[in-house]
Enzyme design. Structure first.
Site, short mmCIF file in Angstrom:
data_model
loop_
_atom_site.label_atom_id
_atom_site.label_comp_id
_atom_site.label_asym_id
_atom_site.label_seq_id
_atom_site.Cartn_x
_atom_site.Cartn_y
_atom_site.Cartn_z
N ASN A 120 0.59 -8.62 -6.08
CA ASN A 120 0.55 -7.72 -7.32
C ASN A 120 1.26 -8.08 -8.43
O ASN A 120 2.62 -8.42 -8.39
CB ASN A 120 0.90 -6.37 -6.70
CG ASN A 120 1.02 -5.30 -7.72
OD1 ASN A 120 0.52 -5.38 -8.95
ND2 ASN A 120 1.89 -4.34 -7.68
N LEU A 121 0.83 -8.32 -9.75
CA LEU A 121 1.36 -8.73 -10.91
C LEU A 121 2.08 -7.72 -11.63
O LEU A 121 2.53 -7.62 -12.74
CB LEU A 121 0.68 -9.80 -11.73
CG LEU A 121 -0.64 -9.22 -12.47
CD1 LEU A 121 -0.89 -10.12 -13.50
CD2 LEU A 121 -1.77 -8.94 -11.60
N ILE A 122 1.58 -6.26 -11.10
CA ILE A 122 1.51 -5.08 -12.04
C ILE A 122 2.98 -4.66 -12.36
O ILE A 122 3.34 -4.48 -13.32
CB ILE A 122 0.64 -4.04 -11.59
CG1 ILE A 122 -0.58 -4.36 -11.58
CG2 ILE A 122 1.05 -2.67 -12.40
CD1 ILE A 122 -1.59 -3.38 -10.74
N GLU A 123 3.76 -4.93 -11.43
CA GLU A 123 5.01 -4.49 -11.12
C GLU A 123 6.17 -5.31 -11.98
O GLU A 123 6.91 -4.88 -12.89
CB GLU A 123 5.69 -4.49 -9.64
CG GLU A 123 7.14 -3.60 -9.62
CD GLU A 123 7.49 -3.67 -8.34
OE1 GLU A 123 8.00 -2.67 -7.76
OE2 GLU A 123 7.43 -4.55 -7.52
N GLU A 147 0.98 -1.27 0.00
CA GLU A 147 0.08 0.15 0.07
C GLU A 147 0.65 1.15 -0.17
O GLU A 147 0.51 2.10 -0.73
CB GLU A 147 -0.93 0.04 1.39
CG GLU A 147 -2.05 -1.10 1.30
CD GLU A 147 -1.39 -2.58 1.60
OE1 GLU A 147 -2.24 -3.32 1.81
OE2 GLU A 147 -0.44 -2.37 2.20
N PRO A 154 10.52 -14.51 -0.74
CA PRO A 154 9.30 -14.68 0.01
C PRO A 154 8.64 -13.41 0.33
O PRO A 154 9.48 -12.48 0.25
CB PRO A 154 10.06 -15.47 1.40
CG PRO A 154 11.26 -15.98 0.90
CD PRO A 154 11.76 -15.12 -0.13
N ARG A 155 7.43 -13.31 0.49
CA ARG A 155 6.53 -12.18 0.79
C ARG A 155 6.94 -11.35 2.15
O ARG A 155 7.20 -10.20 2.11
CB ARG A 155 5.17 -12.69 0.84
CG ARG A 155 4.24 -11.49 1.27
CD ARG A 155 4.22 -10.34 0.22
NE ARG A 155 3.31 -9.40 0.51
CZ ARG A 155 3.03 -8.20 -0.01
NH1 ARG A 155 3.83 -7.89 -1.04
NH2 ARG A 155 2.16 -7.50 0.44
#
Length: 451
Positions: free
Chosen positions: A358-361, A75, A288-289
């Protein structure tokens, strides 16, 4: 409009809200125990404890600041273009977080503005009446913007009661979350109706908010398409990619993986390497996240019997990877570099029911994306990426012990470089096509706040 005390308490559902406050007070000691437990990894979890109770702020900020709440890393990064736009207008920003990593990310992104006092970072206090009251009286923002899914009842209802405009921006709501809200009946719906307005990412999200009885809902797009990639990190990644290609190797990045997904990915990777279908075996990079899981994932890679190298042990990413089968991305803030180095991304959070990351990056860096079936947190983005040819879904079940679907999908793309190149071009086109949310949100807020 500045905050002023009010005696009105008509916004909050009385019985439900009283029970909610009682539960918070009962659980408050556990919240501090949780912070102490996390301090095993970093003592920074114990910093700024008074802020979590609504006081102990070290520096003032000018009144009539714009308050932006970005709970964690994703975010905070998504808020970057909007914050920069407001700073360019000469506005002061109060930036609040709930997590340590979110705060660290904000400090990194807005270091200059923080140093000059234009951005002030604090933790959003726990959702208790008295802590929220202290917070609002201290800062007196002109209006507030909550990012994506945040909706703390005490904060939202109190802002409505005192006439402080609070908007939910870059808002998304999955079908699962909408059902969960509806389980609370009128009390759950009243929470979202108490926002001054909701600026949704997609028509899907807007429809779900409207189904909760929210009247002021607009579609503004997704801010994450407007977030600029760090060009220096992308360039480092591209150099890494060139070195690997010169050695005849591809790299796959398993990005933002969640608990349980690494086991699936590592088994599929072993199956892929054992097929011996590549002249030079590809390299897997697992990121890893959550940083606190780095040690756990390291042990999983060792137990899988794969030769690996940790990013933290490398002075330069273009180091020799001869004999290395897996790289552990145990660094913070370097995702653009990992994407820049990769020929294909397996998006974490989508292999198991976490809703997807998020796949946008990845697309903005020109990386084709493989998605599991669980993308409900990014439903429209996933559908659009698949439609334009920037992403593909892994077909088949992704259960432990049954990872053929993933290994076959990887094999299909890695053996067809022309298809990968076509998807990479589509990924960049997709990322550019959906930009513009920052302008849309600014225009909508200008109209609603001043108009």
């Amino acid at each position: 409009m500045s905050v002023s005390p009010s005696s009105g308490y008509g916004a909050r559902p009385r019985f439900w809200f009283a029970a909610y406050q009682l539960l918070w007070h009962l659980l408050l000691p556990l919240a501090f125990v949780r912070l102490a437990w996390r301090a095993r990894h970093s003592f920074a979890y114990l910093h700024h404890i008074p802020e979590r109770l609504g006081f102990g702020y070290e520096q003032p900020i000018s009144k009539d600041c714009i308050w932006i709440h970005a709970v964690s890393v994703g975010e905070t990064r998504a808020a970057q273009p909007l914050i920069e736009a407001y700073l360019a207008r000469g506005k002061s920003i109060l930036l609040t977080h709930m997590t340590l990593n979110g705060r660290r990310t904000g400090k990194q992104l807005f270091a200059n503005a923080i140093a000059t006092g234009k951005v002030r970072q604090v933790y959003l206090p726990y959702d208790l009446c008295w802590s929220v009251e202290y917070f609002l009286k201290t800062f007196k923002p002109s209006f507030g913007l909550f990012m994506e899914t945040e909706a703390w009842p005490t904060v939202v209802f109190r802002c409505k009661e005192i006439g402080l405009p609070l908007f939910l921006i870059n808002a998304r709501l999955s079908e699962r979350s909408a059902r969960r809200v509806n389980r609370f009946g009128n009390a759950g719906r009243a929470l979202f109706q108490a926002f001054a307005g909701i600026l949704a990412q997609t028509e899907f999200d807007a429809q779900r908010y409207r189904s909760l009885g929210v009247k002021n809902v607009l579609i503004a797009g997704n801010l994450k398409f407007d977030v600029p990639l760090d060009s220096k990190l992308v360039a480092q990644g591209k150099q890494w990619q060139q070195d690997l290609h010169a050695d005849g190797r591809f790299m796959v990045c398993a990005a933002s993986t969640r608990d349980g997904e690494e086991e699936i990915i590592l088994k599929a990777w072993k199956d892929l390497l054992q097929d011996c279908i590549f002249q030079k075996p590809p390299l897997l990079c697992i990121v890893p996240r959550h940083p606190e899981r780095f040690t756990e994932v390291t042990n999983q890679i060792r137990n899988a019997g794969l030769r690996f190298q940790a990013r933290s042990e490398l002075t330069e990413v273009s180091s020799d990877f001869a004999g290395v089968e897996v790289v552990l991305g145990d660094s913070m803030g370097e995702m653009p570099m990992y994407y820049g180095a990769s020929d294909l991304v397996v998006m974490g959070g989508s292999l198991l029911p976490f809703g997807g990351q998020n796949l946008i990056e990845a697309c903005a860096a020109g990386c084709p994306v493989l998605l599991g079936e669980h993308t409900y947190n990014f439903q429209q983005a996933a559908l659009d990426a698949i439609a334009i040819g920037a992403a593909k879904r892994i077909s088949g079940e992704l259960l432990l012990g049954q990872t053929v679907a993933l290994s076959e999908s990887l094999k299909e793309l890695l053996l067809h470089s022309a298809e990968l190149a076509k998807m990479a071009a589509a990924a960049k086109a997709y990322a550019v096509e959906h930009q513009g949310a920052t302008k849309n949100i600014l225009a909508a807020l200008d109209q609603q706040i001043t108009g």
